[in-house]
Design an enzyme around this catalytic site. Structure first.
Site, short mmCIF file in Angstrom:
data_model
loop_
_atom_site.label_atom_id
_atom_site.label_comp_id
_atom_site.label_asym_id
_atom_site.label_seq_id
_atom_site.Cartn_x
_atom_site.Cartn_y
_atom_site.Cartn_z
CG PHE A 54 -1.79 -1.09 1.48
CD1 PHE A 54 -3.10 -1.05 1.04
CD2 PHE A 54 -1.36 -2.22 2.17
CE1 PHE A 54 -3.97 -2.10 1.27
CE2 PHE A 54 -2.22 -3.28 2.41
CZ PHE A 54 -3.52 -3.22 1.95
CG ASP A 55 1.02 5.90 -1.64
OD1 ASP A 55 2.09 6.14 -1.05
OD2 ASP A 55 0.31 6.79 -2.14
N GLY A 56 0.95 5.22 1.25
CA GLY A 56 0.48 5.79 2.50
C GLY A 56 -0.56 6.88 2.31
CG PHE A 104 -4.34 -1.36 -3.41
CD1 PHE A 104 -5.31 -1.49 -4.39
CD2 PHE A 104 -4.06 -2.45 -2.60
CE1 PHE A 104 -6.00 -2.69 -4.56
CE2 PHE A 104 -4.74 -3.65 -2.75
CZ PHE A 104 -5.70 -3.76 -3.74
#
Length: 300
Positions: free
Chosen positions: A163-165, A273
């Site tokens: 995941f992106d943050g 994502f």
């Protein structure tokens, strides 16, 4: 007999194009040629033919592997703009690929996001960007899959999700400062607020659902990663936010603007994502990718 319930399950709603390769049919559909589309789908040899795997099919097979030893932990539901007759081919294709799907909603061109609530969906994957944006606006974790993504590495007993943050796991609060005032202002803001947890982003609830699934005594295992453009000192707030949520990720990459693709190629995700199209294009060269069309980087 007690009615079936979706309570306490990880529920993934997925479009037929995210699950199978229906790109030829979609080109006819998007051209607005309804009669031609129906004729194409109703060709008997096509209706009975199994479609090729789409970018998200391997992940769905792995998630459904959590349903073992009498436990029903995961439910995958088709949520499609297709018509009900075309749904015959979707279910036929699922069976041919060894994918046990029992439920589907086919809207014949209408927006499908309204059914995410009754489905109690933890995730919606679609190849239709407008449907993804509508789902996110309605408060559901959703991503626009990149059909051209490189297929995931073969790992039969482990799922890897990255995941992106900002604007994905976390809100786009900090990203807005970066976009508006630049990197020094962003770092100063994050340093000043390092002990203040970030607000939740659209994918916090999906990460929580995965975290619960990780605790299951199952053959399949899950490994998660945070892959972010943040760097020190802005890394601290991200870590402390996850600590405040009582969620641990297995790996964290603070890349400080480095291209994400090579790092994702090393991690070998089953899905990644991110909210930004540029990062998604790079990531798609490393593995299955979905764009979270939300936040300041994706104005309506």
């Amino acid at each position: 007999m007690m009615p079936f319930t979706l309570d306490n399950k990880l529920v993934v709603a997925i479009s037929s194009r995210a699950l199978f390769d229906f790109e030829e049919e979609n080109r006819v559909f998007e051209a607005g040629e309804a009669d031609a589309y129906m004729a194409l789908q109703l060709q008997l040899q096509r209706l009975d033919a199994s479609a090729s795997a789409g970018v998200a099919l391997p992940l769905m097979k792995k998630l459904l592997a959590f349903n073992e030893r009498g436990e029903h932990r995961v439910e995958v539901v088709i949520l499609s703009r297709n018509d009900p007759v075309s749904g015959l081919r979707v279910f036929h294709s699922a069976g041919a690929h060894g994918l046990k799907l029992e439920r589907g909603v086919f809207t014949q061109g209408r927006e499908p996001y309204r059914y995410l609530g009754p489905l109690k969906a933890n995730l919606f994957l679609s190849a239709n960007a407008a449907d993804v944006r509508a789902a996110l606006d309605a408060g559901f974790p959703a991503a626009h899959v990149y059909p051209e993504s490189v297929r995931a590495a073969e790992r039969p007993h482990e799922i890897r999700i990255a995941f992106d943050g900002d604007a994905v796991l976390f809100s786009d609060e900090a990203e807005r400062i970066y976009q508006g005032a630049g990197l020094p202002a962003f770092h100063a803001h994050e340093l000043a607020h390092s002990r203040e947890p970030l607000a939740a982003g659209p994918f916090k609830s999906f990460l929580e659902a995965l975290h619960r699934l990780q605790a299951a005594n199952a053959t399949m295992k899950i490994r998660t990663a945070l892959v972010t453009a943040r760097s020190a000192p802005a890394h601290e707030r991200a870590i402390r936010t996850l600590m405040d949520w009582n969620i641990q990720v297995d790996e964290a990459m603070f890349l400080g603007g480095l291209e994400k693709g090579p790092f994702l190629a090393a991690f070998e995700p089953d899905f990644f994502f991110d909210d930004q199209a540029g990062h998604c294009r790079s990531a798609a060269m490393a593995g299955p990718t979905g764009q979270v069309i939300s936040g300041v980087a994706n104005p309506a």
